[in-house]
Design an enzyme around this catalytic site. Structure first.
Site, mmCIF file in Angstrom:
data_model
loop_
_atom_site.group_PDB
_atom_site.id
_atom_site.type_symbol
_atom_site.label_atom_id
_atom_site.label_comp_id
_atom_site.label_asym_id
_atom_site.label_seq_id
_atom_site.Cartn_x
_atom_site.Cartn_y
_atom_site.Cartn_z
ATOM 1 N N GLY A 12 -22.997 25.558 28.910
ATOM 2 C CA GLY A 12 -21.765 24.775 29.033
ATOM 3 C C GLY A 12 -21.820 23.358 28.488
ATOM 4 O O GLY A 12 -21.092 22.481 28.965
ATOM 5 N N ASN A 103 -11.972 29.033 19.276
ATOM 6 C CA ASN A 103 -13.422 29.227 19.394
ATOM 7 C C ASN A 103 -14.128 28.140 18.596
ATOM 8 O O ASN A 103 -13.550 27.576 17.668
ATOM 9 C CB ASN A 103 -13.781 30.604 18.822
ATOM 10 N N HIS A 105 -17.760 27.681 16.399
ATOM 11 C CA HIS A 105 -18.861 28.459 15.834
ATOM 12 C C HIS A 105 -19.817 27.510 15.112
ATOM 13 O O HIS A 105 -19.360 26.623 14.381
ATOM 14 C CB HIS A 105 -18.288 29.515 14.868
HETATM 15 C C1 GRF Z 1 -22.525 26.700 20.826
HETATM 16 O O1 GRF Z 1 -23.522 26.591 19.849
HETATM 17 C C2 GRF Z 1 -21.257 27.234 20.206
HETATM 18 O O2 GRF Z 1 -21.116 26.881 18.861
HETATM 19 C C3 GRF Z 1 -21.427 28.732 20.314
HETATM 20 O O3 GRF Z 1 -22.099 28.929 21.519
HETATM 21 C C4 GRF Z 1 -22.840 27.763 21.866
HETATM 22 C C5 GRF Z 1 -22.390 27.369 23.242
HETATM 23 O O4 GRF Z 1 -23.148 26.346 23.784
HETATM 24 N N1 GRF Z 1 -20.139 29.388 20.232
HETATM 25 P P1 GRF Z 1 -22.740 25.654 25.146
HETATM 26 O O5 GRF Z 1 -22.749 26.732 26.223
HETATM 27 O O6 GRF Z 1 -21.405 25.033 24.983
HETATM 28 O O7 GRF Z 1 -23.836 24.641 25.399
#
Ligand code: GRF
Length: 215
Positions: A12, A103, A105
């Site tokens: 998170g 989303n 990415h």
């Molecule tokens: C991030 O690298 C995001 O780009 C991908 O999943 C990861 C999530 O990280 N979709 P976090 O849980 O927000 O630290």
């Protein structure tokens, strides 16, 4: 409809960045498919309601997604934010939230879709990578792009080191994109690309990353 619902599965850090950047009061609920997701503690710190819905308790993807949508719809959000939600979403879910689901990415889409995007970038020997915020469509990691942040790839980068640098820019680009949408400063054109309306506060919000972020 107003506010956002955030879906997580893990640590998170993007959720934390969204909260820190003045958007905590806009979050109506944080939902995780994993009870152990660390991000749930972040939500609790901000007194944001949380829910856990375990995908393993459902017969198939659509059944899980329908149950998830039922929880989300109770909050009637303007936007559903995927922040490290590690589930592929069914066509049902994507249609249900068309133009209301985003989303982030860790690559410059459309390059390097799917998992291990940072590792893919290093092994392709590209010179730059970064992060992309996009509206979600049925095709994995595709859909109209709202904003991108660019990160240079350095000679000694490992996937972990690069991920860390990309994550830093994710933490700026995601709150930025969400606030632009909440302010109605984005317009989806022909379901293909997004026009983002500039306003004079943009650069102060992007701070030290302003020269690396494009929208
Ligand atoms: C991030 O690298 C995001 O780009 C991908 O999943 C990861 C999530 O990280 N979709 P976090 O849980 O927000 O630290």
């Amino acid at each position: 409809m107003d506010g956002i619902v955030v879906l997580i599965s893990g640590r998170g850090s993007n959720l934390a960045a969204i909260c820190k950047n003045g958007l905590a009061s806009q979050i109506k609920c944080v939902i995780s498919n994993k009870a152990a997701a660390l991000g749930l503690n972040i939500a609790k710190e901000y007194n944001i309601p949380t829910e856990v819905i375990d995908h393993k308790l459902y017969n198939d993807r659509t059944e899980f997604d329908q149950a998830l949508a039922k929880i989300i719809d109770k909050h009637n959000p303007k936007l559903v934010v995927l922040a490290g939600f590690m589930r592929i979403l069914s066509p049902y879910f994507v249609k249900h939230y068309l133009n209301r689901l985003i989303n982030i990415h860790p690559s410059l889409l459309p390059s390097f879709v799917g998992i291990n995007a940072q590792e893919q970038a290093i092994s392709e020997k590209v010179k730059v990578s970064g992060a992309t915020v996009h509206f979600v469509t049925e095709q994995l990691d595709h859909g109209p792009i709202i904003a991108q942040g660019v990160v240079k790839i350095l000679p000694n980068d490992t996937p972990d080191i690069l991920s860390q640098r990309i994550l830093e820019i994710e933490h700026t680009i995601y709150p930025f994109a969400i606030s632009k949408i909440l302010k109605n400063h984005t317009k989806i054109i022909d379901q293909k690309y997004v026009e983002v309306i500039y306003d004079e506060n943009d650069n102060s919000i992007l701070g030290k990353y302003q020269s690396q972020i494009y929208y």
